[in-house]
Design a protein around this motif. Sequence first.
Motif, PDB file in Angstrom:
ATOM      1  N   GLU A 131      52.073 -94.701  94.627  1.00 31.85           N
ATOM      2  CA  GLU A 131      51.065 -95.750  94.662  1.00 31.85           C
ATOM      3  C   GLU A 131      49.830 -95.304  93.891  1.00 31.85           C
ATOM      4  O   GLU A 131      49.530 -94.109  93.825  1.00 31.85           O
ATOM      5  CB  GLU A 131      50.689 -96.090  96.107  1.00 31.85           C
ATOM      6  N   VAL A 132      49.150 -96.256  93.290  1.00 39.51           N
ATOM      7  CA  VAL A 132      47.917 -95.990  92.552  1.00 39.51           C
ATOM      8  C   VAL A 132      46.741 -96.254  93.486  1.00 39.51           C
ATOM      9  O   VAL A 132      46.660 -97.323  94.107  1.00 39.51           O
ATOM     10  CB  VAL A 132      47.812 -96.880  91.296  1.00 39.51           C
ATOM     11  N   LEU A 133      45.849 -95.278  93.583  1.00 38.52           N
ATOM     12  CA  LEU A 133      44.702 -95.395  94.483  1.00 38.52           C
ATOM     13  C   LEU A 133      43.411 -95.078  93.736  1.00 38.52           C
ATOM     14  O   LEU A 133      43.395 -94.227  92.838  1.00 38.52           O
ATOM     15  CB  LEU A 133      44.849 -94.422  95.666  1.00 38.52           C
ATOM     16  N   PRO A 134      42.315 -95.741  94.107  1.00 37.23           N
ATOM     17  CA  PRO A 134      41.025 -95.411  93.488  1.00 37.23           C
ATOM     18  C   PRO A 134      40.492 -94.112  94.089  1.00 37.23           C
ATOM     19  O   PRO A 134      40.773 -93.789  95.247  1.00 37.23           O
ATOM     20  CB  PRO A 134      40.138 -96.595  93.876  1.00 37.23           C
ATOM     21  N   ILE A 135      39.765 -93.349  93.307  1.00 35.23           N
ATOM     22  CA  ILE A 135      39.131 -92.131  93.829  1.00 35.23           C
ATOM     23  C   ILE A 135      37.863 -92.542  94.555  1.00 35.23           C
ATOM     24  O   ILE A 135      36.952 -93.130  93.967  1.00 35.23           O
ATOM     25  CB  ILE A 135      38.807 -91.146  92.692  1.00 35.23           C
ATOM     26  N   THR A 158      48.473 -91.787  82.332  1.00 39.80           N
ATOM     27  CA  THR A 158      47.626 -92.886  81.879  1.00 39.80           C
ATOM     28  C   THR A 158      48.091 -94.187  82.541  1.00 39.80           C
ATOM     29  O   THR A 158      49.178 -94.251  83.133  1.00 39.80           O
ATOM     30  CB  THR A 158      47.709 -93.056  80.350  1.00 39.80           C
ATOM     31  N   ASP A 159      47.268 -95.214  82.417  1.00 39.07           N
ATOM     32  CA  ASP A 159      47.646 -96.516  82.996  1.00 39.07           C
ATOM     33  C   ASP A 159      48.942 -97.026  82.386  1.00 39.07           C
ATOM     34  O   ASP A 159      49.796 -97.591  83.080  1.00 39.07           O
ATOM     35  CB  ASP A 159      46.523 -97.532  82.763  1.00 39.07           C
ATOM     36  N   GLU A 160      49.105 -96.815  81.080  1.00 38.93           N
ATOM     37  CA  GLU A 160      50.320 -97.283  80.400  1.00 38.93           C
ATOM     38  C   GLU A 160      51.555 -96.573  80.924  1.00 38.93           C
ATOM     39  O   GLU A 160      52.612 -97.193  81.139  1.00 38.93           O
ATOM     40  CB  GLU A 160      50.200 -97.058  78.880  1.00 38.93           C
ATOM     41  N   GLU A 161      51.448 -95.260  81.138  1.00 41.47           N
ATOM     42  CA  GLU A 161      52.592 -94.485  81.641  1.00 41.47           C
ATOM     43  C   GLU A 161      52.943 -94.883  83.074  1.00 41.47           C
ATOM     44  O   GLU A 161      54.114 -94.875  83.455  1.00 41.47           O
ATOM     45  CB  GLU A 161      52.278 -92.993  81.565  1.00 41.47           C
ATOM     46  N   LYS A 185      49.762 -91.220  93.713  1.00 41.38           N
ATOM     47  CA  LYS A 185      50.104 -90.381  94.862  1.00 41.38           C
ATOM     48  C   LYS A 185      51.469 -90.786  95.402  1.00 41.38           C
ATOM     49  O   LYS A 185      51.798 -91.976  95.461  1.00 41.38           O
ATOM     50  CB  LYS A 185      49.037 -90.532  95.947  1.00 41.38           C
ATOM     51  N   THR A 186      52.277 -89.798  95.772  1.00 44.72           N
ATOM     52  CA  THR A 186      53.555 -90.103  96.413  1.00 44.72           C
ATOM     53  C   THR A 186      53.285 -90.621  97.820  1.00 44.72           C
ATOM     54  O   THR A 186      52.380 -90.143  98.509  1.00 44.72           O
ATOM     55  CB  THR A 186      54.451 -88.853  96.505  1.00 44.72           C
ATOM     56  N   ARG A 187      54.058 -91.601  98.236  1.00 46.09           N
ATOM     57  CA  ARG A 187      53.878 -92.123  99.603  1.00 46.09           C
ATOM     58  C   ARG A 187      54.402 -91.139 100.638  1.00 46.09           C
ATOM     59  O   ARG A 187      53.902 -91.079 101.763  1.00 46.09           O
ATOM     60  CB  ARG A 187      54.589 -93.477  99.724  1.00 46.09           C
TER      61      ARG A 187
END
Length: 270
Positions: A77-81, A31-34, A66-68
């Motif tokens: 890093e957080v990426l949009p789908i 989740t975003d919080e985690e 996703k792991t870099r």
Amino acid sequence: MIEEIFFQDEGRLTITAASVGLSHQRWAFTTDEEVETKSHLKVMRENRFDVLPIVGKNGKTVSYVKTRVPNEYSQTEVLPITYEDTLQLDSNIREVIDLFDRTNRNFFFLTFKNEVKGLITIGNLNCRQVQVLLFSLICELERSLEEFLYYCLSEAETIAWAKSKVDDSREDCKYRLMLATYEQLISLDLENKFTEHFYFVDLLNIITEKGLYNEFGLSRRKWTHFNSINEIRKRVAHPNRSLIDNENTVKKLNQRLTKIDKLLFMLKNR
């Protein structure tokens, strides 16, 4: 005569991306919080996940972690789908394998009515459903090759070829066993064609040595390119082996499947 379509059904297997991948009802997610507290790293590290979906408070998945660097969990890093990250969940698995190869990707999110409903990775290809599909393709190819030989060569010619391969120094020579089994069935008045006793590699080899590749307008060199199909045959015969690993990449799998498709086409349309 609508019922005739059922009698003409060849019984082909249809394996979809959804039957191979993971449903959003069963996948691991964060989740975003985690992500803010970095507690998602523990899940990724323990399960060796390079991709982890982020499920929002509204239950929808529109981004992922996703792991870099693959298998390195110190930085993510957080990426949009995006659209390019997705496939329809009913996509044929043969098309999925081809897409994995052409795009050099290792995952896709699966969608239904444009909403993310699952995930498929290259690792998911090492599953029973794909093994069953490959087994059915190999069976169809072996039967087609056997029929091709049956109409190109006489029974005496195929038997003579096998006899020429017998190694007298080995009691367990497969060709000796092949001939003995054939003769035993004949003595029991059980009808059988000698080509039915061939292994897949024998079907390819006799076509090579007899020059039957000319029937397809191929040279000997181009015909031998089909030999690598036997690698799929070996792995199908031993289901405990992974289809995809460091040596047997998704590119090699796709190339070998393409060779099966080409060979089946030639056999059906010669």
